[in-house]
Design a protein around this motif. Structure first.
Motif, PDB file in Angstrom:
ATOM      1  N   ASN A 195      30.704   5.922   4.641  1.00  0.00           N
ATOM      2  CA  ASN A 195      31.130   7.313   4.461  1.00  0.00           C
ATOM      3  C   ASN A 195      30.879   7.818   3.039  1.00  0.00           C
ATOM      4  N   TYR A 196      31.088   6.957   2.058  1.00  0.00           N
ATOM      5  CA  TYR A 196      30.909   7.349   0.661  1.00  0.00           C
ATOM      6  C   TYR A 196      29.460   7.749   0.398  1.00  0.00           C
ATOM      7  N   ALA A 197      28.540   7.044   1.033  1.00  0.00           N
ATOM      8  CA  ALA A 197      27.111   7.299   0.818  1.00  0.00           C
ATOM      9  C   ALA A 197      26.712   8.700   1.266  1.00  0.00           C
ATOM     10  N   LYS A 198      27.468   9.301   2.165  1.00  0.00           N
ATOM     11  CA  LYS A 198      27.140  10.646   2.655  1.00  0.00           C
ATOM     12  C   LYS A 198      27.317  11.700   1.564  1.00  0.00           C
ATOM     13  N   PHE A 199      28.112  11.358   0.546  1.00  0.00           N
ATOM     14  CA  PHE A 199      28.425  12.314  -0.510  1.00  0.00           C
ATOM     15  C   PHE A 199      27.924  11.830  -1.874  1.00  0.00           C
ATOM     16  N   ASP A 200      26.974  10.939  -1.852  1.00  0.00           N
ATOM     17  CA  ASP A 200      26.508  10.263  -3.066  1.00  0.00           C
ATOM     18  C   ASP A 200      26.105  11.234  -4.177  1.00  0.00           C
ATOM     19  N   ALA A 201      25.582  12.405  -3.827  1.00  0.00           N
ATOM     20  CA  ALA A 201      25.068  13.342  -4.833  1.00  0.00           C
ATOM     21  C   ALA A 201      26.184  13.970  -5.679  1.00  0.00           C
ATOM     22  N   VAL A 202      27.431  13.929  -5.191  1.00  0.00           N
ATOM     23  CA  VAL A 202      28.500  14.608  -5.924  1.00  0.00           C
ATOM     24  C   VAL A 202      29.666  13.680  -6.283  1.00  0.00           C
TER      25      VAL A 202
ATOM     26  N   GLU B 180      27.461  22.446  -8.927  1.00  0.00           N
ATOM     27  CA  GLU B 180      27.784  23.386  -7.853  1.00  0.00           C
ATOM     28  C   GLU B 180      26.636  23.515  -6.865  1.00  0.00           C
ATOM     29  N   GLU B 181      25.417  23.440  -7.339  1.00  0.00           N
ATOM     30  CA  GLU B 181      24.260  23.511  -6.447  1.00  0.00           C
ATOM     31  C   GLU B 181      24.228  22.306  -5.499  1.00  0.00           C
ATOM     32  N   ARG B 182      24.508  21.121  -6.050  1.00  0.00           N
ATOM     33  CA  ARG B 182      24.546  19.921  -5.207  1.00  0.00           C
ATOM     34  C   ARG B 182      25.709  19.994  -4.212  1.00  0.00           C
ATOM     35  N   LEU B 183      26.832  20.475  -4.708  1.00  0.00           N
ATOM     36  CA  LEU B 183      28.020  20.588  -3.861  1.00  0.00           C
ATOM     37  C   LEU B 183      27.793  21.601  -2.734  1.00  0.00           C
ATOM     38  N   HIS B 184      27.147  22.717  -3.079  1.00  0.00           N
ATOM     39  CA  HIS B 184      26.856  23.763  -2.098  1.00  0.00           C
ATOM     40  C   HIS B 184      26.017  23.203  -0.945  1.00  0.00           C
ATOM     41  N   HIS B 185      25.017  22.425  -1.303  1.00  0.00           N
ATOM     42  CA  HIS B 185      24.114  21.841  -0.299  1.00  0.00           C
ATOM     43  C   HIS B 185      24.901  20.973   0.697  1.00  0.00           C
ATOM     44  N   LEU B 186      25.820  20.170   0.194  1.00  0.00           N
ATOM     45  CA  LEU B 186      26.612  19.313   1.071  1.00  0.00           C
ATOM     46  C   LEU B 186      27.687  20.096   1.822  1.00  0.00           C
ATOM     47  N   ALA B 187      28.274  21.067   1.148  1.00  0.00           N
ATOM     48  CA  ALA B 187      29.339  21.856   1.780  1.00  0.00           C
ATOM     49  C   ALA B 187      28.825  22.591   3.013  1.00  0.00           C
ATOM     50  N   ASP B 188      27.612  23.091   2.932  1.00  0.00           N
ATOM     51  CA  ASP B 188      27.034  23.826   4.069  1.00  0.00           C
ATOM     52  C   ASP B 188      26.829  22.929   5.287  1.00  0.00           C
ATOM     53  N   GLN B 189      26.756  21.638   5.082  1.00  0.00           N
ATOM     54  CA  GLN B 189      26.522  20.716   6.197  1.00  0.00           C
ATOM     55  C   GLN B 189      27.795  20.385   6.973  1.00  0.00           C
ATOM     56  N   MET B 190      28.954  20.741   6.419  1.00  0.00           N
ATOM     57  CA  MET B 190      30.242  20.460   7.083  1.00  0.00           C
ATOM     58  C   MET B 190      30.269  19.009   7.595  1.00  0.00           C
ATOM     59  N   ILE B 191      30.071  18.086   6.666  1.00  0.00           N
ATOM     60  CA  ILE B 191      29.928  16.670   7.007  1.00  0.00           C
ATOM     61  C   ILE B 191      31.231  16.109   7.576  1.00  0.00           C
ATOM     62  N   LYS B 192      31.088  15.359   8.649  1.00  0.00           N
ATOM     63  CA  LYS B 192      32.225  14.662   9.238  1.00  0.00           C
ATOM     64  C   LYS B 192      32.179  13.186   8.844  1.00  0.00           C
ATOM     65  N   ILE B 193      33.342  12.581   8.767  1.00  0.00           N
ATOM     66  CA  ILE B 193      33.396  11.140   8.506  1.00  0.00           C
ATOM     67  C   ILE B 193      34.225  10.468   9.594  1.00  0.00           C
ATOM     68  N   ASP B 194      34.005   9.187   9.757  1.00  0.00           N
ATOM     69  CA  ASP B 194      34.784   8.377  10.695  1.00  0.00           C
ATOM     70  C   ASP B 194      35.313   7.183   9.916  1.00  0.00           C
ATOM     71  N   LEU B 195      36.628   7.102   9.776  1.00  0.00           N
ATOM     72  CA  LEU B 195      37.222   6.029   8.979  1.00  0.00           C
ATOM     73  C   LEU B 195      36.843   4.649   9.503  1.00  0.00           C
ATOM     74  N   ASP B 196      36.562   4.561  10.775  1.00  0.00           N
ATOM     75  CA  ASP B 196      36.180   3.271  11.350  1.00  0.00           C
ATOM     76  C   ASP B 196      34.835   2.774  10.816  1.00  0.00           C
ATOM     77  N   ASP B 197      34.034   3.690  10.261  1.00  0.00           N
ATOM     78  CA  ASP B 197      32.742   3.287   9.687  1.00  0.00           C
ATOM     79  C   ASP B 197      32.904   2.598   8.341  1.00  0.00           C
ATOM     80  N   GLY B 198      34.076   2.731   7.740  1.00  0.00           N
ATOM     81  CA  GLY B 198      34.335   2.093   6.453  1.00  0.00           C
ATOM     82  C   GLY B 198      33.963   2.977   5.268  1.00  0.00           C
ATOM     83  N   VAL B 199      34.464   2.593   4.102  1.00  0.00           N
ATOM     84  CA  VAL B 199      34.256   3.379   2.889  1.00  0.00           C
ATOM     85  C   VAL B 199      32.783   3.437   2.496  1.00  0.00           C
ATOM     86  N   LYS B 200      32.110   2.306   2.538  1.00  0.00           N
ATOM     87  CA  LYS B 200      30.730   2.253   2.049  1.00  0.00           C
ATOM     88  C   LYS B 200      29.827   3.236   2.783  1.00  0.00           C
TER      89      LYS B 200
END
Length: 322
Positions: A310-317, A288-308
């Motif tokens: 975008n996936y790396a942006k959430f690597d901690a969880v 939950e601590e790791r998730l909280h840190h990422l949740a506060d960032q309100m991360i956006k993704i762009d499907l055109d960037d591909g899975v690899k």
């Protein structure tokens, strides 16, 4: 009308295997024709070996596959067919697929249930509705109303009927392998093997992403990357992870009360369960601590960037892709 999944499987196996033999026969006939045209009868092989026929061939188990098929990448087993069914069911739970229309339904970035309904021929009578919040929790017991095993059981009921539900779940469980009741085997599959199979199917570029607290199975859930919204992690944290932690605390308290009055024969079992629950609680607290840190960032993704990317942006969880 109720349908036995076993009958459907046997019919598909017969159709697929007949197609395999027909293609082999066609290729061998072509070999004969060309050998005759070029006056090479008796000099070139006519027979097509099992491993070179390039369409699917289904065997019930791995043990049944003859040595002559080794190296044929199209060979499948009953488990493979059931895994494909489960994958399709999860796709329907997320709205990627539908029982009412062919092809992809939700495949645009940020799409949701409203977009799904807009593509239905009769929005008032949808055969199987996708999950509303794009979150399918996976836990070792059924804690949530939208639990992935419950969703899968509902899918099997809708598709094959109520009367044959238990027989169909047993067939699925037997195909997957494992011990316990049908639902227990299916739950263990989702906990341990579904994501591995999904990543393998999509060549390590999964479209369903698994949040994973760790080896104790404190909390897992799937979400569909195409339906991702920047507030998703925050909603998972408050609506699911916090609730799961409270359930663990409540169960630990309940088991400790039981332990105080337990007979000697029950104490070991209760103590073991308390330890398991404490381990899962500790794991979800750290998660939950790791998730909280990422949740506060309100991360956006762009499907055109591909899975690899975008996936790396959430690597901690997210679960590691293997």
């Amino acid at each position: 009308m109720a349908t036995l999944l076993e009958d459907k499987y046997e019919a598909r196996k017969a159709e697929v295997n007949e197609r395999f033999e027909q293609l082999r026969a066609n290729e061998e006939e072509l070999n004969r024709i060309f050998a005759k045209i070029y006056h090479m009868e008796g000099e070139v092989p006519i027979k097509v070996e099992d491993k070179y026929v390039s369409v699917a061939r289904i065997f019930d188990t791995v043990e049944e596959i003859p040595e002559s098929y080794k190296g044929n990448k199209y060979v499948r087993t009953r488990r493979d067919e059931i895994v494909s069914l489960i994958s399709y069911a999860v796709g329907c739970m997320f709205g990627r697929y539908s029982l009412d229309v062919d092809g992809l339904v939700l495949a645009d970035q940020g799409a949701g249930v409203a977009d799904y309904l807009a593509k239905m021929p009769d929005p008032e009578h949808v055969t199987f509705m996708p999950d509303a919040d794009n979150v399918l929790p996976i836990t070792d017991e059924e804690y949530f109303d939208d639990d992935i095993v419950g969703g899968f059981v509902k899918f099997v009921t809708v598709v094959y009927g109520e009367e044959t539900l238990e027989a169909n779940l047993r067939f699925i469980a037997d195909s997957l392998g494992g011990s316990g009741s049908s639902r227990e085997v299916i739950r263990q599959y989702f906990l341990k093997d579904f994501y591995k199979d999904h990543c393998q199917t999509y060549k390590k570029r999964p479209i369903y992403w698994q949040l994973d607290s760790g080896k104790k199975n404190g909390f897992k859930c799937l979400f569909y990357m195409h339906r991702y919204q920047p507030d998703l992690l925050a909603r998972i944290r408050t609506d699911y992870v916090h609730e799961q932690q409270e359930r663990y605390r409540a169960q630990i308290g309940f088991e400790e009360e039981r332990l105080a009055d337990a007979q000697k024969g029950d104490r070991v079992r209760i103590e073991k369960r308390i330890k398991k629950l404490n381990d899962q609680l500790s794991e979800t607290v750290a998660f939950e601590e790791r998730l909280h840190h990422l949740a506060d960032q309100m991360i956006k993704i762009d499907l055109d960037d591909g899975v690899k990317v975008n996936y790396a942006k959430f690597d901690a969880v997210l679960a590691k892709i293997k």
